[in-house]
Design a protein around this motif. Structure first.
Motif: not given
Length: 161
Positions: A88, A14-15, A85-86, A78, A90
């Motif tokens: 937000q 997850n980055k 995205d934070g 992932t 998907h």
């Protein structure tokens, strides 16, 4: 008898970079859940038959209960925790909510990760394709119609048929 030797692995999950020490037989699923407390990925059958443990590895969907963690050394993983995205959500997460594509919710993380991977594969063109390509992810509650509707909406940019 000598104690089993721990293996060092590096994963981008997850980055975020992680370095882990795992026994050679630890599954990716168990590494995620037990070593990193990323419990969104579910343990269903533990035999690769239900899809509840589906995650993305370098963008491809995999069954994490059958994948040894050491096999993914250096990979980008992932999980459901890394899909939004934070704040937000998907588009698939939004569509699952809009189409009530869950009842108990246990299979939902694997369903969403699998759907993202399936869409990226680009093989699904029709509703029948989606049903076939998602057949490895089981919903025991019977939310399959909502799940397929949600995926179709995202694939077609708003239409679910």
């Amino acid at each position: 008898m000598a104690a089993p030797e721990l293996r060092s692995i590096n994963l981008n999950i997850n980055k975020q970079q992680y370095s882990l020490q795992v026994l050679p037989w630890v599954s990716l699923l168990d590494a995620l859940r037990d070593h990193l407390q990323l419990t969104g990925t579910k343990k269903g059958c533990d035999h690769g038959q239900c899809g509840a443990c589906t995650v993305l590895s370098n963008g491809k969907r995999i069954i994490s209960c059958l994948t040894l963690a050491v096999m993914k050394d250096g990979a980008s993983i992932t999980t459901i925790e890394g899909i939004a995205d934070g704040e937000q959500l998907h588009p698939l997460q939004k569509a699952f909510i809009e189409h009530d594509a869950f009842q108990c919710g246990y299979c939902t993380p694997g369903q969403i990760c699998s759907a993202i991977g399936m869409i990226e594969e680009g093989k699904a063109k029709t509703r029948a394709d989606v049903k076939e390509l998602m057949s490895g992810n089981l919903c025991r509650c019977g939310a399959n119609i909502g799940i397929i509707d949600a995926i179709m909406e995202v694939m077609e940019g708003g239409s679910n048929e």
